[in-house]
Design an enzyme around this catalytic site. Structure first.
Site, PDB file in Angstrom:
ATOM      1  N   GLY A  23       0.758  -1.235   0.000  1.00  0.00           N
ATOM      2  CA  GLY A  23       0.000   0.000   0.000  1.00  0.00           C
ATOM      3  C   GLY A  23       0.791   1.288   0.000  1.00  0.00           C
ATOM      4  O   GLY A  23       0.215   2.358  -0.178  1.00  0.00           O
ATOM      5  N   PRO A  74       4.337  -5.231  -1.303  1.00  0.00           N
ATOM      6  CA  PRO A  74       4.330  -4.025  -2.135  1.00  0.00           C
ATOM      7  C   PRO A  74       4.145  -4.375  -3.602  1.00  0.00           C
ATOM      8  O   PRO A  74       4.622  -5.406  -4.082  1.00  0.00           O
ATOM      9  CB  PRO A  74       5.710  -3.418  -1.886  1.00  0.00           C
ATOM     10  N   GLY A  75       3.445  -3.534  -4.317  1.00  0.00           N
ATOM     11  CA  GLY A  75       3.296  -3.693  -5.761  1.00  0.00           C
ATOM     12  C   GLY A  75       3.631  -2.407  -6.463  1.00  0.00           C
ATOM     13  O   GLY A  75       4.626  -2.273  -7.164  1.00  0.00           O
ATOM     14  N   ARG A  76       2.807  -1.383  -6.214  1.00  0.00           N
ATOM     15  CA  ARG A  76       2.928  -0.110  -6.907  1.00  0.00           C
ATOM     16  C   ARG A  76       4.318   0.519  -6.728  1.00  0.00           C
ATOM     17  O   ARG A  76       4.895   1.050  -7.680  1.00  0.00           O
ATOM     18  CB  ARG A  76       1.852   0.851  -6.383  1.00  0.00           C
ATOM     19  N   ARG A 114      -6.407   4.293 -15.613  1.00  0.00           N
ATOM     20  CA  ARG A 114      -6.386   4.940 -14.300  1.00  0.00           C
ATOM     21  C   ARG A 114      -6.964   6.363 -14.309  1.00  0.00           C
ATOM     22  O   ARG A 114      -7.740   6.719 -13.412  1.00  0.00           O
ATOM     23  CB  ARG A 114      -4.975   4.948 -13.717  1.00  0.00           C
ATOM     24  N   CYS A 164     -14.305   6.525 -28.394  1.00  0.00           N
ATOM     25  CA  CYS A 164     -15.520   7.336 -28.537  1.00  0.00           C
ATOM     26  C   CYS A 164     -16.257   7.498 -27.217  1.00  0.00           C
ATOM     27  O   CYS A 164     -17.409   7.052 -27.059  1.00  0.00           O
ATOM     28  CB  CYS A 164     -16.426   6.747 -29.617  1.00  0.00           C
ATOM     29  N   TYR A 215      -0.568  -1.063 -12.589  1.00  0.00           N
ATOM     30  CA  TYR A 215      -1.987  -0.907 -12.927  1.00  0.00           C
ATOM     31  C   TYR A 215      -2.158  -0.194 -14.271  1.00  0.00           C
ATOM     32  O   TYR A 215      -3.104   0.553 -14.469  1.00  0.00           O
ATOM     33  CB  TYR A 215      -2.732  -0.177 -11.801  1.00  0.00           C
TER      34      TYR A 215
END
Length: 421
Positions: free
Chosen positions: A239, A276-278, A314, A346, A375
């Site tokens: 996070g 952790p990822g982000r 995002r 569109c 992401y």
């Protein structure tokens, strides 16, 4: 810090010029830096030095096999939330004893597959899931290591769509019920209680919510040990946020985050897992796009790009900010002008930025979206029948396509028309 810098007026990924990649693969595309991935993983690993720990990369942020292989080679574990992500981790060479299975909706087929393939632990999110794991593990003659994910009712002070630790969120077991559920787990066959799990959200920019959640985990751990449970492992989720806007103050560093872990939980003698990822993958990737048209509108001007919301969702989904920069560095003192930066899908929602001040760019020029390694590609789609865009990995002066752009024939070939038509 990342490894996307201007060199002689041209944006580079490590030692490779971005226009060189664009000429080889076409736009739009994602490009990732091996050096940045490695550096960011090591920041967490080194921050927890002196404690028994495992850094498990959250695959949901970037699931490309080459990215997983880079991190797995450094000793990373993997946090997965589906059977498909589990298979990706294994395909990247990560053994089952370094894979943690999270998520609220594990199916019986996924549970069975993971038990047969090997797993470090299940992070269990409900009583029905716990009972299903017990039943399947017993059928297989196995013991399933589990940690209960508890919901501490802590406000992570992040976007409502990525907050996971408040009582109204779908995640975890209310912490007030945890002791009763642990008692049930201990009595079930095929279950081995090993720890406690918590995860309160994504893109956190303050340490106070972590400290509040970890303090509740500490109190629960002591209570569970008093109840006779051998709690040897604490999974603290992930996070920690990244600075999407370079002009803003930076979120806390991994070493500061680790300091909170050590001060609150360090005397419990537990192995620490983090997910952790982000922060590992976010700034390790950019998305590169070309300007199709510069359009003069009524009271506003538009940069129409060949990337769209299906490639990077995002901004449309979360109202998220990405710095957007020209690949050719503007001369010092160049004045900018505001543009709405949009894609060709569109929908009015296919907007990356409004009134964003940009230096002069024209038709065919390249622009780069910073902090797009998390992401981005994983959430992309073929909306408007737009093929998925390539992913490229750079390592020093080398680059390789790690996910090719499908042809229109390949994309259409996945559909089938019934005989009666």
């Amino acid at each position: 810090m990342d490894h996307f810098l201007y060199r002689d007026g041209v944006l580079h990924a490590e030692d490779v010029a971005i226009p060189e990649i664009a000429a080889a693969v076409g736009t739009p595309f994602y490009v990732y830096s091996t050096a940045t991935l490695e550096r960011h993983f090591k920041l967490f690993d080194e921050a927890l030095a002196g404690t028994d720990h495992l850094v498990c990369f959250a695959i949901k942020s970037n699931s490309n096999l080459a990215v997983l292989r880079v991190l797995g080679n450094l000793g990373a574990g993997m946090d997965v939330v589906s059977g498909g992500e589990y298979l990706r981790a294994k395909a990247a060479g990560v053994p089952g004893d370094r894979i943690v299975f999270s998520g609220v909706g594990k199916t019986r087929d996924e549970i069975r597959m993971v038990l047969q393939g090997g797993i470090r632990q299940f992070n269990v999110e409900s009583e029905p899931e716990l009972r299903a794991i017990s039943e399947i593990a017993s059928e297989l003659g196995l013991s399933a290591p589990i940690a209960l994910r508890v919901n501490p009712d802590v406000d992570a002070k992040t976007h409502e769509k990525i907050a996971t630790g408040k009582s109204e969120n779908k995640f975890g077991i209310p912490i007030a019920k945890a002791r009763a559920v642990y008692a049930e787990a201990a009595a079930l066959p095929g279950i081995a209680v090993v720890g406690v799990d918590v995860h309160i959200g994504s893109q956190l920019t303050e340490l106070a919510p972590f400290e509040a959640a970890f303090t509740k985990v500490r109190e629960l751990t002591l209570a569970l040990r008093a109840d006779g449970h051998a709690i040897t492992r604490l999974d603290l989720g992930g996070g920690l946020g990244i600075p999407y806007e370079r002009s803003n103050s930076a979120p806390p560093l991994p070493v500061e985050y680790a300091g909170v872990i050590k001060s609150v939980l360090g005397d419990l003698g537990c192995e620490i897992e983090i997910e952790p990822g982000r922060l590992i993958s976010g700034n390790a990737g950019i998305m590169v796009s070309s300007v199709i048209w510069v359009k003069e509108g009524e009271g506003r001007d538009f940069l129409i790009l060949d990337a769209a919301m299906n490639d990077l969702v995002r901004p449309s989904m979360y109202g998220a900010h990405h710095d957007i920069i020209p690949v050719i560095e503007p001369a010092p003192g160049t004045e900018g002008q505001p543009f709405d930066i949009v894609g060709p899908v569109c929908e009015t929602g296919d907007t990356f930025a409004k009134a964003r001040v940009m230096p002069p760019v024209g038709q065919g020029d390249l622009v780069a979206f910073r902090s797009a390694g998390a992401y981005g590609a994983v959430m992309s789609s073929e909306y408007n029948s737009r093929p998925l865009i390539p992913e490229v990995l750079v390592n020093g002066d080398q680059f390789a396509v790690i996910r090719a752009r499908p042809s229109f024939e390949e994309m259409l070939g996945r559909d089938s028309i019934p005989e009666w038509l």
